[in-house]
Each structure stands twice: as structure tokens, then as C-alpha cells.
Design a protein around this motif. Structure first.
Motif, PDB file in Angstrom:
ATOM      1  N   ASP A   1       0.823  -1.231   0.000  1.00 59.66           N
ATOM      2  CA  ASP A   1       0.000   0.000   0.000  1.00 59.66           C
ATOM      3  C   ASP A   1       0.849   1.269   0.000  1.00 59.66           C
ATOM      4  N   LYS A   2       2.176   1.123  -0.062  1.00 63.91           N
ATOM      5  CA  LYS A   2       3.087   2.288  -0.013  1.00 63.91           C
ATOM      6  C   LYS A   2       2.702   3.230   1.146  1.00 63.91           C
ATOM      7  N   CYS A   3       2.778   2.675   2.359  1.00 68.37           N
ATOM      8  CA  CYS A   3       2.291   3.418   3.527  1.00 68.37           C
ATOM      9  C   CYS A   3       3.361   4.246   4.197  1.00 68.37           C
ATOM     10  N   ARG A   4       2.927   5.255   4.923  1.00 72.53           N
ATOM     11  CA  ARG A   4       3.747   5.970   5.906  1.00 72.53           C
ATOM     12  C   ARG A   4       3.052   5.778   7.245  1.00 72.53           C
ATOM     13  N   VAL A   5       3.767   5.272   8.240  1.00 75.36           N
ATOM     14  CA  VAL A   5       3.164   5.049   9.555  1.00 75.36           C
ATOM     15  C   VAL A   5       3.372   6.304  10.401  1.00 75.36           C
ATOM     16  N   ARG A   6       2.282   7.013  10.701  1.00 76.22           N
ATOM     17  CA  ARG A   6       2.377   8.225  11.546  1.00 76.22           C
ATOM     18  C   ARG A   6       2.354   7.822  13.015  1.00 76.22           C
ATOM     19  N   PHE A   7       1.583   6.771  13.328  1.00 72.35           N
ATOM     20  CA  PHE A   7       1.407   6.331  14.709  1.00 72.35           C
ATOM     21  C   PHE A   7       1.450   4.821  14.788  1.00 72.35           C
ATOM     22  N   LEU A   8       2.305   4.280  15.656  1.00 69.23           N
ATOM     23  CA  LEU A   8       2.238   2.853  15.989  1.00 69.23           C
ATOM     24  C   LEU A   8       1.939   2.754  17.479  1.00 69.23           C
ATOM     25  N   VAL A   9       0.837   2.125  17.837  1.00 67.10           N
ATOM     26  CA  VAL A   9       0.523   1.901  19.249  1.00 67.10           C
ATOM     27  C   VAL A   9       0.559   0.395  19.512  1.00 67.10           C
ATOM     28  N   ASN A  10       1.510  -0.047  20.308  1.00 66.35           N
ATOM     29  CA  ASN A  10       1.611  -1.456  20.697  1.00 66.35           C
ATOM     30  C   ASN A  10       0.895  -1.650  22.030  1.00 66.35           C
ATOM     31  N   ALA A  11      -0.403  -1.980  21.954  1.00 63.75           N
ATOM     32  CA  ALA A  11      -1.188  -2.126  23.191  1.00 63.75           C
ATOM     33  C   ALA A  11      -1.544  -3.584  23.485  1.00 63.75           C
ATOM     34  N   ALA A  12      -1.407  -4.482  22.507  1.00 61.17           N
ATOM     35  CA  ALA A  12      -1.764  -5.887  22.764  1.00 61.17           C
ATOM     36  C   ALA A  12      -0.882  -6.436  23.877  1.00 61.17           C
ATOM     37  N   GLY A  13      -1.488  -7.139  24.789  1.00 56.97           N
ATOM     38  CA  GLY A  13      -0.690  -7.735  25.864  1.00 56.97           C
ATOM     39  C   GLY A  13      -1.598  -8.313  26.924  1.00 56.97           C
ATOM     40  N   TYR A  14      -1.011  -9.121  27.793  1.00 46.06           N
ATOM     41  CA  TYR A  14      -1.773  -9.658  28.928  1.00 46.06           C
ATOM     42  C   TYR A  14      -0.838 -10.046  30.063  1.00 46.06           C
ATOM     43  N   GLY A  15      -1.437 -10.233  31.245  1.00 44.20           N
ATOM     44  CA  GLY A  15      -0.670 -10.685  32.407  1.00 44.20           C
ATOM     45  C   GLY A  15      -1.464 -11.757  33.126  1.00 44.20           C
ATOM     46  N   ILE A  16      -0.751 -12.698  33.751  1.00 37.79           N
ATOM     47  CA  ILE A  16      -1.424 -13.739  34.553  1.00 37.79           C
ATOM     48  C   ILE A  16      -0.838 -13.681  35.965  1.00 37.79           C
ATOM     49  N   LEU A  17      -1.707 -13.501  36.946  1.00 39.24           N
ATOM     50  CA  LEU A  17      -1.270 -13.472  38.341  1.00 39.24           C
ATOM     51  C   LEU A  17      -1.061 -14.888  38.883  1.00 39.24           C
ATOM     52  N   GLY A  18      -0.148 -15.006  39.832  1.00 39.28           N
ATOM     53  CA  GLY A  18       0.058 -16.304  40.493  1.00 39.28           C
ATOM     54  C   GLY A  18       1.530 -16.689  40.503  1.00 39.28           C
ATOM     55  N   ASP A  19       1.834 -17.724  41.275  1.00 36.71           N
ATOM     56  CA  ASP A  19       3.226 -18.188  41.337  1.00 36.71           C
ATOM     57  C   ASP A  19       3.639 -18.763  39.987  1.00 36.71           C
ATOM     58  N   PHE A  20       4.835 -18.421  39.565  1.00 42.34           N
ATOM     59  CA  PHE A  20       5.345 -18.856  38.259  1.00 42.34           C
ATOM     60  C   PHE A  20       5.334 -20.379  38.130  1.00 42.34           C
ATOM     61  N   ASP A  21       5.808 -21.085  39.178  1.00 43.39           N
ATOM     62  CA  ASP A  21       5.945 -22.547  39.061  1.00 43.39           C
ATOM     63  C   ASP A  21       4.595 -23.262  39.033  1.00 43.39           C
ATOM     64  N   LYS A  22       3.546 -22.564  39.456  1.00 44.66           N
ATOM     65  CA  LYS A  22       2.202 -23.202  39.429  1.00 44.66           C
ATOM     66  C   LYS A  22       1.426 -22.811  38.180  1.00 44.66           C
ATOM     67  N   GLY A  23       1.936 -21.837  37.454  1.00 48.05           N
ATOM     68  CA  GLY A  23       1.229 -21.337  36.270  1.00 48.05           C
ATOM     69  C   GLY A  23       1.361 -22.281  35.082  1.00 48.05           C
ATOM     70  N   ASP A  24       0.496 -22.076  34.110  1.00 45.12           N
ATOM     71  CA  ASP A  24       0.530 -22.865  32.879  1.00 45.12           C
ATOM     72  C   ASP A  24       1.724 -22.410  32.027  1.00 45.12           C
ATOM     73  N   ARG A  25       2.477 -23.375  31.517  1.00 48.04           N
ATOM     74  CA  ARG A  25       3.702 -23.054  30.764  1.00 48.04           C
ATOM     75  C   ARG A  25       3.404 -22.173  29.557  1.00 48.04           C
ATOM     76  N   ARG A  26       2.303 -22.483  28.858  1.00 46.72           N
ATOM     77  CA  ARG A  26       1.956 -21.704  27.650  1.00 46.72           C
ATOM     78  C   ARG A  26       1.550 -20.278  27.989  1.00 46.72           C
ATOM     79  N   ASP A  27       0.813 -20.121  29.120  1.00 47.50           N
ATOM     80  CA  ASP A  27       0.413 -18.775  29.552  1.00 47.50           C
ATOM     81  C   ASP A  27       1.636 -17.938  29.904  1.00 47.50           C
ATOM     82  N   GLU A  28       2.577 -18.563  30.626  1.00 47.45           N
ATOM     83  CA  GLU A  28       3.758 -17.820  31.095  1.00 47.45           C
ATOM     84  C   GLU A  28       4.637 -17.390  29.916  1.00 47.45           C
ATOM     85  N   THR A  29       4.890 -18.312  29.000  1.00 47.54           N
ATOM     86  CA  THR A  29       5.760 -17.951  27.862  1.00 47.54           C
ATOM     87  C   THR A  29       4.999 -17.091  26.856  1.00 47.54           C
TER      88      THR A  29
END
Ligand SMILES: NC(=O)c1ccc[n+]([C@@H]2O[C@H](COP(=O)([O-])OP(=O)(O)OC[C@H]3O[C@@H](n4cnc5c(N)ncnc54)[C@H](OP(=O)(O)O)[C@@H]3O)[C@@H](O)[C@H]2O)c1
Length: 256
Positions: free
Chosen positions: A76-104
Motif C-alpha cells: 500500500d506504499k504506507c507511511r506510519v504516523r502512529f504505531l501503538v503497541n497495546a496488545a498484551g496480557y498478564g497472569i497473576l500467580g506463582d510462576f511454578d504453578k502457572g501454565d507453561r503456555r500462559d507464562e511464555t
């Protein structure tokens, strides 16, 4: 040439609020590109906008979605005026008890995808372009019970600050946004394993509107860090002056 704003996490919370604010305030862009997995949500958001949109529905956990964005930018021959990186998540809890896929997965979305997309977009940026990265006040000090999340956000803060220093010469500015708790769907995911956010933290809860207003103002003013509330500004100062060992010990006692 097409001028665009590209926003990840556009289906909900802070990312969606960035979409609405940019749509209202920026007449100098031709299109807003919305990135997230939930297509129905993105379509709902799109219907409310004044600008043309491109919906990019995909999972940022792999490389496919970022590769698709790279192809669109080129074709599209674009010029990016604004990039907002907002995607993300967090999981509370002890690391060793958490799901491996969630943590990584937190590393995949909060760190790798953000870095990858930023790398893809910079060649399409020029003087006056802006990058806004969602870090968190969790970046200021390690957090017991939120260890991977806090570490990913410390990366985002560090990466954003050094990138800002590198890109300044090109007139491109990077702002790391560091809110405390914000009223969004974030906590539904964070608390899904039963661990609860400290009620002390929830007192400091703010709105996505306030976070975005402050972030856009700080980005225009070329600030490298945006901290939206007084309480979190105080927390940041505390993390600078007190030994981290003491803060970690105090927060671990409350956590347990
Ligand atoms: N809320 C808070 O208290 C708080 C505080 C500080 C920092 N933050 C940060 O602010 C950012 C936005 O969070 P929020 O509060 O707005 O949470 P939210 O309402 O849960 O929004 C998260 C967004 O990320 C997208 N997302 C998650 N995983 C994805 C994946 N694998 N691929 C593509 N998109 C994905 C979601 O879209 P789909 O589910 O549709 O894919 C959604 O649009 C996050 O980086 C978060 O860490 C939040």
C-alpha cells in the motif's frame, strides 16, 4: 502515499481507547489499522470511526500476523504516523504453578510481537512519526506473584527508552506508557487462575480514557515515559529511592 495509524489490542480496553482518540483527533491520517484476534469486536470498533479502517484479525503469538502487516505496508506504499503497541496480557500467580503456555505467551505478545512489529514499521516512519508502547508501573520493580508480566514490562520500558534515544535524530519519538491498574478486561484474564489483585492496588484504579489522554499528550510533548496518575508517579519515585529488596519484601508479605 497513504498515511496510517496502526494499533494493536484494538478490540478492547486501552488499545480500543487509543483508536477512538486518534480517530477523533488526527485529521492528517488516511486510515486506521486495527489489530487483534476478535474480528466481531474489531468490526464493532470500526463502525464507530470517522476514518477508513483496515481490520487485521490475527494472533500476534506467532509471526504470521506481523508478516501480513509487513506485506500490507509494502503493497500500500504506507507511511506510519502512529504505531501503538497495546496488545498484551498478564497472569497473576506463582510462576511454578502457572501454565507453561500462559507464562511464555506473555513473552511472545508483550515482548516479541511488540519488538517485531516495531522493527517492521520503522522503515515506513519519518519525521513526526510516533511509537507508543504499553509498558506498566509493574516495570518499575519486580513483582512477586506477577513475575513474568513485570519482567516483560521492564523490557518494554527499557527498550522504548533506548529506541527513543536512537530514533530522535530522525524526528521519531517513542513513549512508554506506565499506568497502574486500569479498568479493562485485563483483570478477567489476570485473575483466571484464582489469584486476586491486591485490593490496595485496586484503590489506584484509573480509566482507559485517562491513560490514553495523558499518553497522547506526553507523546506530542516528546516524553519518553508517560505515567498517568499521581499515585503511580509517587510509586515510581518510591521505586527510585527505596532499595528494591525492601519493596519486594514488603509486597511479598502482602501477596502471601
Ligand atoms: N489494565 C491494566 O491494569 C493495565 C495496566 C498497565 C498496563 N497494561 C497494559 O496495557 C495493554 C492493554 O491492556 P488492557 O488493559 O487494554 O487489556 P485488555 O482489555 O485485555 O486488552 C488486551 C488487548 O490485547 C489483545 N491481545 C491479547 N492477546 C493477543 C494475541 N495473542 N494476539 C493479538 N492480540 C492480542 C486483545 O485482543 P483479542 O483478545 O481480541 O486478541 C485486546 O485487544 C497491555 O499491554 C497491558 O499489559 C494494562
Amino acid at each position: 502515499m497513504k498515511y496510517i495509524a496502526l494499533i494493536t489490542g484494538a478490540s478492547s480496553g486501552i488499545g480500543r481507547e487509543f483508536v477512538y482518540a486518534i480517530d477523533q483527533s488526527m485529521d492528517s491520517i488516511d486510515e486506521i489499522w486495527l489489530v487483534a484476534r476478535r474480528k466481531d469486536r474489531l468490526e464493532e470498533v470500526s463502525q464507530r470511526l470517522r476514518h477508513h479502517t483496515r481490520i487485521i484479525c490475527g494472533d500476534l503469538a506467532g509471526r504470521i500476523t506481523v508478516n501480513r502487516i509487513a506485506a500490507h505496508l509494502k503493497n500500500d506504499k504506507c507511511r506510519v504516523r502512529f504505531l501503538v503497541n497495546a496488545a498484551g496480557y498478564g497472569i497473576l500467580g506463582d510462576f511454578d504453578k502457572g501454565d507453561r503456555r500462559d507464562e511464555t505467551g506473555m513473552c511472545d505478545i508483550n515482548v516479541r510481537a511488540l519488538t517485531d512489529l516495531t522493527h517492521v514499521c520503522i522503515p515506513y516512519m519519518s519525521k513526526g512519526s510516533r511509537i507508543i508502547n504499553l509498558a506498566s508501573s509493574a516495570a518499575f520493580v519486580p513483582q512477586t506473584g506477577f513475575s513474568v508480566y513485570a519482567a516483560t514490562k521492564a523490557y518494554v520500558l527499557s527498550f522504548s527508552r533506548s529506541l527513543n534515544s536512537e530514533l530522535k535524530v530522525k524526528g521519531i519519538y517513542v513513549t512508554a506508557v506506565c499506568p497502574g491498574p486500569v479498568r479493562t478486561e485485563f483483570f478477567e484474564i489476570a485473575e483466571k487462575n484464582g489469584s486476586k489483585t491486591l485490593s490496595l492496588k485496586k484503590i489506584a484504579m484509573t480509566t482507559p480514557q485517562k491513560v490514553v489522554k495523558c499518553a497522547l499528550r506526553d507523546s506530542y510533548n516528546k516524553k519518553e515515559i508517560s505515567v498517568p496518575t499521581f499515585i503511580m508517579k509517587m510509586f515510581r519515585i518510591m521505586c527510585k529511592v527505596l532499595p528494591h529488596k525492601a519493596i519486594i519484601a514488603a509486597t511479598s508479605m502482602i501477596y502471601k
